[in-house]
Enzyme design. Structure first.
Site, short mmCIF file in Angstrom:
data_model
loop_
_atom_site.label_atom_id
_atom_site.label_comp_id
_atom_site.label_asym_id
_atom_site.label_seq_id
_atom_site.Cartn_x
_atom_site.Cartn_y
_atom_site.Cartn_z
N ARG A 53 0.45 -0.95 -0.16
CA ARG A 53 0.31 0.14 0.13
C ARG A 53 0.96 1.22 0.11
O ARG A 53 0.57 2.33 -0.94
CB ARG A 53 -0.93 0.26 1.13
CG ARG A 53 -1.59 -1.10 0.46
CD ARG A 53 -3.03 -0.44 2.20
NE ARG A 53 -4.14 -1.43 2.18
CZ ARG A 53 -5.49 -1.43 2.44
NH1 ARG A 53 -5.90 0.02 3.02
NH2 ARG A 53 -6.75 -1.90 2.40
N ASP A 57 -3.24 -1.52 -4.17
CA ASP A 57 -4.59 -1.85 -3.02
C ASP A 57 -5.05 -3.17 -3.29
O ASP A 57 -5.14 -3.42 -4.75
CB ASP A 57 -5.60 -1.32 -2.69
CG ASP A 57 -6.86 -1.55 -1.46
OD1 ASP A 57 -6.60 -2.64 -1.04
OD2 ASP A 57 -7.40 -0.77 -1.40
N VAL A 58 -4.36 -4.56 -2.50
CA VAL A 58 -4.48 -5.43 -3.60
C VAL A 58 -5.92 -6.23 -3.11
O VAL A 58 -6.51 -7.04 -4.01
CB VAL A 58 -4.29 -6.82 -2.45
CG1 VAL A 58 -2.31 -6.40 -2.65
CG2 VAL A 58 -4.79 -6.38 -0.76
N LYS A 83 2.04 -20.30 5.19
CA LYS A 83 1.27 -20.80 6.91
C LYS A 83 0.96 -19.53 7.39
O LYS A 83 1.60 -18.92 7.33
CB LYS A 83 1.77 -21.94 7.46
CG LYS A 83 2.61 -21.48 8.61
CD LYS A 83 3.34 -21.92 8.90
CE LYS A 83 4.27 -22.24 10.48
NZ LYS A 83 3.63 -20.79 11.23
N ASP A 123 6.40 -24.30 3.50
CA ASP A 123 6.68 -24.54 5.04
C ASP A 123 8.03 -24.71 5.17
O ASP A 123 8.81 -25.81 4.13
CB ASP A 123 6.39 -25.97 4.95
CG ASP A 123 6.62 -26.29 6.96
OD1 ASP A 123 7.43 -25.58 7.54
OD2 ASP A 123 5.80 -27.46 7.58
N HIS A 124 9.19 -23.42 5.07
CA HIS A 124 10.02 -23.80 5.48
C HIS A 124 11.09 -24.55 6.43
O HIS A 124 11.85 -24.30 5.73
CB HIS A 124 10.35 -21.98 5.70
CG HIS A 124 10.75 -21.53 7.77
ND1 HIS A 124 9.59 -21.40 7.77
CD2 HIS A 124 11.11 -22.42 7.80
CE1 HIS A 124 9.61 -21.38 9.48
NE2 HIS A 124 10.93 -21.39 9.82
N LYS A 134 14.82 -26.96 4.80
CA LYS A 134 16.68 -26.63 5.12
C LYS A 134 17.71 -28.27 5.04
O LYS A 134 16.51 -29.29 5.00
CB LYS A 134 15.74 -26.91 6.67
CG LYS A 134 14.95 -25.88 7.47
CD LYS A 134 14.48 -25.63 9.04
CE LYS A 134 14.29 -24.77 9.87
NZ LYS A 134 15.40 -23.20 9.73
N GLU A 150 12.09 -22.62 21.51
CA GLU A 150 12.83 -21.57 20.62
C GLU A 150 13.00 -20.75 21.96
O GLU A 150 11.80 -20.86 22.70
CB GLU A 150 11.33 -20.43 20.46
CG GLU A 150 10.85 -21.55 18.78
CD GLU A 150 9.75 -20.55 18.28
OE1 GLU A 150 10.08 -19.18 17.54
OE2 GLU A 150 8.74 -21.09 18.16
N ASP A 190 0.14 -23.41 15.07
CA ASP A 190 1.67 -22.34 14.37
C ASP A 190 2.62 -23.91 14.18
O ASP A 190 3.93 -23.43 12.86
CB ASP A 190 2.08 -21.78 15.65
CG ASP A 190 3.09 -20.51 14.97
OD1 ASP A 190 2.93 -19.75 13.72
OD2 ASP A 190 4.77 -20.63 15.92
N HIS A 232 5.02 -27.32 10.84
CA HIS A 232 6.33 -28.18 10.49
C HIS A 232 6.31 -29.41 11.23
O HIS A 232 7.55 -30.27 10.92
CB HIS A 232 7.05 -26.92 11.66
CG HIS A 232 7.01 -25.82 11.27
ND1 HIS A 232 7.15 -25.45 9.83
CD2 HIS A 232 6.97 -24.43 11.96
CE1 HIS A 232 6.66 -23.86 9.49
NE2 HIS A 232 7.24 -23.51 10.57
N LYS A 248 7.43 -21.96 23.42
CA LYS A 248 8.27 -20.32 23.29
C LYS A 248 9.31 -20.43 24.55
O LYS A 248 8.17 -20.72 25.71
CB LYS A 248 6.97 -19.71 23.12
CG LYS A 248 7.25 -19.49 21.54
CD LYS A 248 6.39 -18.36 20.41
CE LYS A 248 6.80 -18.47 19.63
NZ LYS A 248 7.72 -17.81 18.88
#
Length: 504
Positions: free
Chosen positions: A50, A93-94, A156, A185-186, A190, A224, A243, A248, A348
């Site tokens: 934007r 503006d999408v 995701k 999915d990163h 890896k 994490e 999440d 993952h 976390k």
């Protein structure tokens, strides 16, 4: 890896071009692909958002991100000048279909300049709320008319639950073919994760042992140190189960548990992953209480600094019931894995940031050594460390040097840094290259996403239907709540933690 000579001229349209994901991951990945010679000679990157920016101002933003987040440090001036010449910006503006017309004009201008129709990759680095409207406006603007040359990449979370995932799949399926949709999915990009298949299927040593007759149990752990930070708005509506585990960790489980594929064809490999998800034992309200636990971190100290609890970070009223820790025991009900438990945990504000897969083998059927000779005896373990170190280590028993027969555990280690001098590419480099090549091996298929949601919905429904009276139930800088230890201790096991640098 396929030669870059086979990559067709390509235009990237990055929705969310001014956002954090592009600055931290996408721009550095594309820059490295360019630097290493993996981008075609004819390519363009169109960033959009934007904010009204000039091309030069947008390039400056990308350079700032590359200098800060690139794995090779600050950009080389000459390389950056050559790369940035392919980068432009288009404010839009999408939600306005008319705003997509400039993209069509730019793409056609590139086609005329290059003398060929380019492949076009639409990368949706935006909030999931915008996925449907962007896909629909791409269709309305006839930007997806050529299925052979058009691809869409979606980050995701793919849906918030099973029903929303089905709706999104259905909507995308009316606009694109499944071969055009890249659900990213990163974790699957890896290096160590990709090596799971190489390790299993390129060696004759392990596959005969890879079953219930020799494997005792499997642990997959992603922890994490960080809290939710500035992701509180998103995270408070998601939680650790959505999440991390739904995507993952279940993807890692599929790689460990899948049957050998017939070949390395993308759909063949994804078929085997879906087979695993469909074979997994379903939860009932009763088994949820037995097999799944949750936690939420409270205040504490991390590396000498006082950190707030989750509820203070997100400032929720009433107090948030969102879990920041989840541990689940899964079973894969098939011939290979019957009654072998798979323990998955993620959280976390944990003591350490680490991702690993541990396969514990069954004990020897008969120990010929006296008890006193094996004071540090343990069952054989295979540990695949994804981060912070990238390694695969096999823990076995061996004789300790000396005149007496004493046994202890030793590691047989393959680690990337000690074996290879070249630096491993970032996950997004691998995944962006595969998108250009049209290789969907490392991307999730629609039925795979739905199968994963279907598996965890009973847990989500159970947790959302009853508030936890114990939150917060673990402090910062711990290994999670006591209920997680109880979950695995009931079966006679404990959670494994790999010492720093693999040292005991």
């Amino acid at each position: 890896m396929t030669s870059h000579k086979n990559i067709q001229p390509t235009v990237f349209v990055i929705f969310g071009g001014t956002g954090d994901l592009n600055a931290r991951k996408l721009a550095p990945a594309l820059y490295h692909l360019f630097m290493d010679g993996w981008l075609p000679e004819q390519f363009a990157i169109i960033g959009t958002g934007r904010t009204v920016l000039t091309d030069e101002a947008f390039r400056d933003r990308l350079l700032e991100g590359i200098n800060q987040f690139s794995r090779s440090g600050k950009a080389n001036a000459d390389t950056w000048k050559a790369f940035s010449g392919h980068v432009v910006y288009q404010a839009a503006d999408v939600q306005d279909a008319a705003a997509y017309e400039p993209f069509a004009r730019r793409i056609q201008a590139y086609a005329k300049e290059w003398g060929t129709q380019p492949n076009v990759i639409y990368y949706l680095a935006v909030s999931p709320d915008f996925f449907p409207v962007i896909a629909q406006n791409i269709s309305k603007s006839k930007l997806s008319a050529d299925p052979e040359r058009t691809r869409i990449v979606i980050e995701k979370p793919f849906g918030h639950d099973l029903e929303s995932a089905k709706e999104l799949n259905q909507l995308l399926g009316h606009i694109f073919t499944e071969q055009q949709i890249y659900r990213i999915d990163h974790y699957l990009g890896k290096e160590t994760v990709q090596n799971i298949m190489a390790f299993r299927f390129a060696n004759a040593l392990f596959e005969p042992l890879w079953n219930r007759n020799y494997i005792d149990h499997v642990q997959i752990s992603v922890t994490e140190q960080l809290g939710v930070g500035d992701r509180g708005g998103y995270y408070n509506g998601a939680g650790a189960l959505r999440d991390m585990i739904q995507n993952h960790l279940l993807q890692l489980l599929c790689l460990v548990a899948m049957e050998p594929p017939v070949n390395f064809n993308a759909d063949e490999i994804r078929n085997r992953k879906v087979d695993v998800l469909r074979a997994m034992r379903r939860f009932t309200p009763e088994t949820v209480r037995e097999s799944a636990v949750r936690g939420q971190y409270g205040a504490g100290w991390m590396e000498g600094k006082k950190v707030p609890g989750y509820r203070e970070e997100v400032e929720s009223k009433p107090p948030s019931n969102t879990e920041t820790f989840a541990a689940v025991k899964f079973f894969v009900d098939n011939w290979r894995w019957q009654n072998v438990p798979f323990y998955l945990r993620t959280g976390k504000r944990m003591h350490r940031s680490a991702s690993s897969i541990t396969v514990q083998f069954k004990d020897v059927p008969h120990c010929v050594f006296p008890t006193e000779t094996a004071e540090s005896w343990q069952q054989n373990r295979l540990i695949i460390s994804i981060q912070p170190e990238m390694s695969i280590r096999l823990q076995v028993q061996a004789k300790r040097p000396g005149l007496d027969m004493m046994l202890n555990t030793v590691d047989m280690v393959f680690d990337y840094k000690g074996t290879y001098s070249n630096e491993a590419p970032e996950a997004y480099e691998t995944l962006l290259l595969d998108t250009m090549l049209g290789d969907q091996t490392l991307f999730m298929r629609g039925d795979q996403v739905e199968a994963a949601w279907d598996l965890i919905m009973p847990i989500l429904n159970s947790w959302e239907g009853r508030a936890s009276q114990s939150f917060p139930n673990y402090s910062a800088d711990s290994w999670g709540p006591e209920v997680a230890e109880a979950l695995i201790a009931r079966d006679g096991y404990h959670w494994f933690t790999l010492p720093l640098n693999g040292k005991k």
